[in-house]
Scaffold this active site. Structure first.
Site, PDB file in Angstrom:
ATOM      1  N   ARG A  41      16.368  -9.078  60.203  1.00  0.00           N
ATOM      2  CA  ARG A  41      15.650  -8.157  59.261  1.00  0.00           C
ATOM      3  C   ARG A  41      16.094  -8.865  57.997  1.00  0.00           C
ATOM      4  O   ARG A  41      17.314  -8.706  57.690  1.00  0.00           O
ATOM      5  CB  ARG A  41      16.162  -6.847  59.422  1.00  0.00           C
ATOM      6  CG  ARG A  41      15.323  -5.891  58.405  1.00  0.00           C
ATOM      7  CD  ARG A  41      15.732  -4.325  58.514  1.00  0.00           C
ATOM      8  NE  ARG A  41      15.132  -3.314  57.541  1.00  0.00           N
ATOM      9  CZ  ARG A  41      15.880  -3.012  56.576  1.00  0.00           C
ATOM     10  NH1 ARG A  41      16.922  -3.370  56.246  1.00  0.00           N
ATOM     11  NH2 ARG A  41      15.199  -2.192  55.719  1.00  0.00           N
ATOM     12  N   SER A 110       8.164   1.410  64.958  1.00  0.00           N
ATOM     13  CA  SER A 110       9.123   2.349  64.325  1.00  0.00           C
ATOM     14  C   SER A 110       8.311   3.870  64.475  1.00  0.00           C
ATOM     15  O   SER A 110       7.201   3.777  64.054  1.00  0.00           O
ATOM     16  CB  SER A 110       9.437   2.285  62.808  1.00  0.00           C
ATOM     17  OG  SER A 110      10.002   1.044  62.663  1.00  0.00           O
ATOM     18  N   LYS A 139      18.719   1.511  54.258  1.00  0.00           N
ATOM     19  CA  LYS A 139      17.148   1.187  54.150  1.00  0.00           C
ATOM     20  C   LYS A 139      16.756   2.394  52.995  1.00  0.00           C
ATOM     21  O   LYS A 139      16.460   3.665  53.170  1.00  0.00           O
ATOM     22  CB  LYS A 139      16.500   1.745  55.331  1.00  0.00           C
ATOM     23  CG  LYS A 139      15.021   1.679  55.383  1.00  0.00           C
ATOM     24  CD  LYS A 139      14.159   1.666  56.593  1.00  0.00           C
ATOM     25  CE  LYS A 139      12.765   2.069  56.458  1.00  0.00           C
ATOM     26  NZ  LYS A 139      12.025   1.115  55.941  1.00  0.00           N
TER      27      LYS A 139
HETATM   28  C1  LIG Z   1      14.914  -0.640  66.042  1.00  0.00           C
HETATM   29  C2  LIG Z   1      14.189  -0.558  64.576  1.00  0.00           C
HETATM   30  N1  LIG Z   1      13.809   0.678  64.387  1.00  0.00           N
HETATM   31  C3  LIG Z   1      13.247   0.892  62.981  1.00  0.00           C
HETATM   32  C4  LIG Z   1      13.203  -0.115  62.057  1.00  0.00           C
HETATM   33  C5  LIG Z   1      12.433   0.060  60.928  1.00  0.00           C
HETATM   34  O1  LIG Z   1      11.401  -0.635  60.702  1.00  0.00           O
HETATM   35  P1  LIG Z   1      10.233  -0.274  59.468  1.00  0.00           P
HETATM   36  O2  LIG Z   1      10.165   1.108  59.375  1.00  0.00           O
HETATM   37  O3  LIG Z   1       9.575  -1.257  59.612  1.00  0.00           O
HETATM   38  O4  LIG Z   1      11.265  -0.476  58.178  1.00  0.00           O
HETATM   39  P2  LIG Z   1      11.979  -1.869  57.721  1.00  0.00           P
HETATM   40  O5  LIG Z   1      13.046  -2.230  58.676  1.00  0.00           O
HETATM   41  O6  LIG Z   1      10.977  -2.922  57.762  1.00  0.00           O
HETATM   42  O7  LIG Z   1      12.262  -1.755  56.455  1.00  0.00           O
HETATM   43  C6  LIG Z   1      13.650  -1.248  62.358  1.00  0.00           C
HETATM   44  N2  LIG Z   1      13.427  -2.144  61.502  1.00  0.00           N
HETATM   45  N3  LIG Z   1      14.268  -1.440  63.933  1.00  0.00           N
HETATM   46  C1  3NM Z   2      16.464  -0.720  59.210  1.00  0.00           C
HETATM   47  C2  3NM Z   2      16.485   0.869  59.433  1.00  0.00           C
HETATM   48  N1  3NM Z   2      15.308   1.625  59.894  1.00  0.00           N
HETATM   49  C3  3NM Z   2      15.592   2.819  59.881  1.00  0.00           C
HETATM   50  C4  3NM Z   2      14.578   3.969  60.255  1.00  0.00           C
HETATM   51  O1  3NM Z   2      14.862   4.890  60.354  1.00  0.00           O
HETATM   52  O2  3NM Z   2      13.396   3.340  60.725  1.00  0.00           O
HETATM   53  S1  3NM Z   2      16.808   3.249  59.157  1.00  0.00           S
HETATM   54  C5  3NM Z   2      17.411   1.416  59.118  1.00  0.00           C
HETATM   55  C6  3NM Z   2      18.843   1.137  58.504  1.00  0.00           C
HETATM   56  C7  3NM Z   2      19.926   1.444  59.398  1.00  0.00           C
HETATM   57  O3  3NM Z   2      21.199   0.966  58.953  1.00  0.00           O
HETATM   58  P1  3NM Z   2      22.457   1.627  59.227  1.00  0.00           P
HETATM   59  O4  3NM Z   2      22.738   1.428  60.503  1.00  0.00           O
HETATM   60  O5  3NM Z   2      23.576   0.873  58.348  1.00  0.00           O
HETATM   61  O6  3NM Z   2      22.426   3.150  59.090  1.00  0.00           O
END
Ligand SMILES: Cc1ncc(COP(=O)(O)OP(=O)(O)O)c(N)n1
Ligand code: 3NM
Ligand code: MG
Length: 213
Positions: A41, A110, A139
């Site tokens: 990512r 997601s 995020k």
């Molecule tokens: C396993 C997993 N779940 C949720 C996310 C979040 O994806 P998204 O909503 O597209 O947000 P970004 O990661 O693109 O900022 C994920 N990456 N992986």
């Molecule tokens: C990449 C991402 N997606 C989210 C979602 O809610 O879809 S939260 C997130 C960031 C997760 O980072 P951490 O494990 O450091 O909290």
């Protein structure tokens, strides 16, 4: 038929958090500790540089049987011959992504709340990332946190494997897996750890504890 990855523990990479050892070395250390799938990512790298990194990462993971999933970028996932792609609700339609990646790649979607559940078609999507369970600083544009009860309630309606994501660490991992998730997806708990291998191993132990509780 697509082979779903072992979703027990997904590392979602973060180049800044992983800068000390680099994404490949940090990912390999995490896999040695028990990570079962890696999601690349990166919101800022060019497609060209991310494709090069994805190819290097995949070459390192393939001998270990650990699939690589690319976040957001269909062209990078295809160019790097990644095992899968993960998209969010704002990244285009799952049906369009599936048409572009074909039937063999894994597609993750997601889900951030009840309104998103209607977008989950098990004929198109292989797994769901459900969250954020807990507020996450990683995020910036994440949806409001679902909490354990919200995660459990939505997860029960999905009808396909799902990983929980958002604010997960060794202290809450057992309780979160106990909501019914197939696994956990984490960024900072591993990517920012001084010892990613040990951090992954502790999370795996917590997952096991939560599954048998
Ligand atoms: C396993 C997993 N779940 C949720 C996310 C979040 O994806 P998204 O909503 O597209 O947000 P970004 O990661 O693109 O900022 C994920 N990456 N992986
Ligand atoms: C990449 C991402 N997606 C989210 C979602 O809610 O879809 S939260 C997130 C960031 C997760 O980072 P951490 O494990 O450091 O909290
Ligand atoms: Mg996205």
């Amino acid at each position: 038929m697509r082979r779903l990855p072992d979703l027990t523990l997904m590392l979602v990479t973060d180049a800044a958090m992983m800068a000390r050892r680099g994404v490949v070395e940090t990912s390999l250390a995490a896999v040695a500790g028990g990570v079962t799938v890696v999601q690349l990512r990166d919101k800022t790298a060019s497609d060209e540089s991310l494709t090069a990194l994805a190819r290097a990462l995949r070459e390192s993971l393939a001998p270990l049987g650990v699939p690589l999933i690319v976040n957001d970028r269909v062209n990078v996932a295809i160019a790097a011959e990644a095992e899968g792609l993960h998209i969010g609700q704002e990244d285009g339609s799952p049906a369009e992504a599936r048409a572009r990646i074909g039937t063999e790649m894994i597609l993750g979607l997601s889900v951030t709340g009840p309104a998103d559940v209607a977008t989950v078609d098990p004929a198109v999507v292989d797994y769901v990332g459900l969250g954020p369970v807990i507020a996450s600083a990683t995020k910036a544009d994440a949806a409001p946190p679902l909490g354990l009860d919200g995660t459990r309630a939505i997860g029960a309606t999905l009808g396909l494997p799902w990983v929980a994501i958002g604010g997960i660490d060794v202290g809450n991992a057992a309780a979160i897996i106990a909501t019914g998730a197939s696994g956990l997806a984490v960024v900072s708990a591993i990517a920012a750890a001084d010892d990613p291998r040990a951090a992954a191993a502790e999370l795996r132990a917590a997952i096991q504890e939560g599954r048998v509780a």
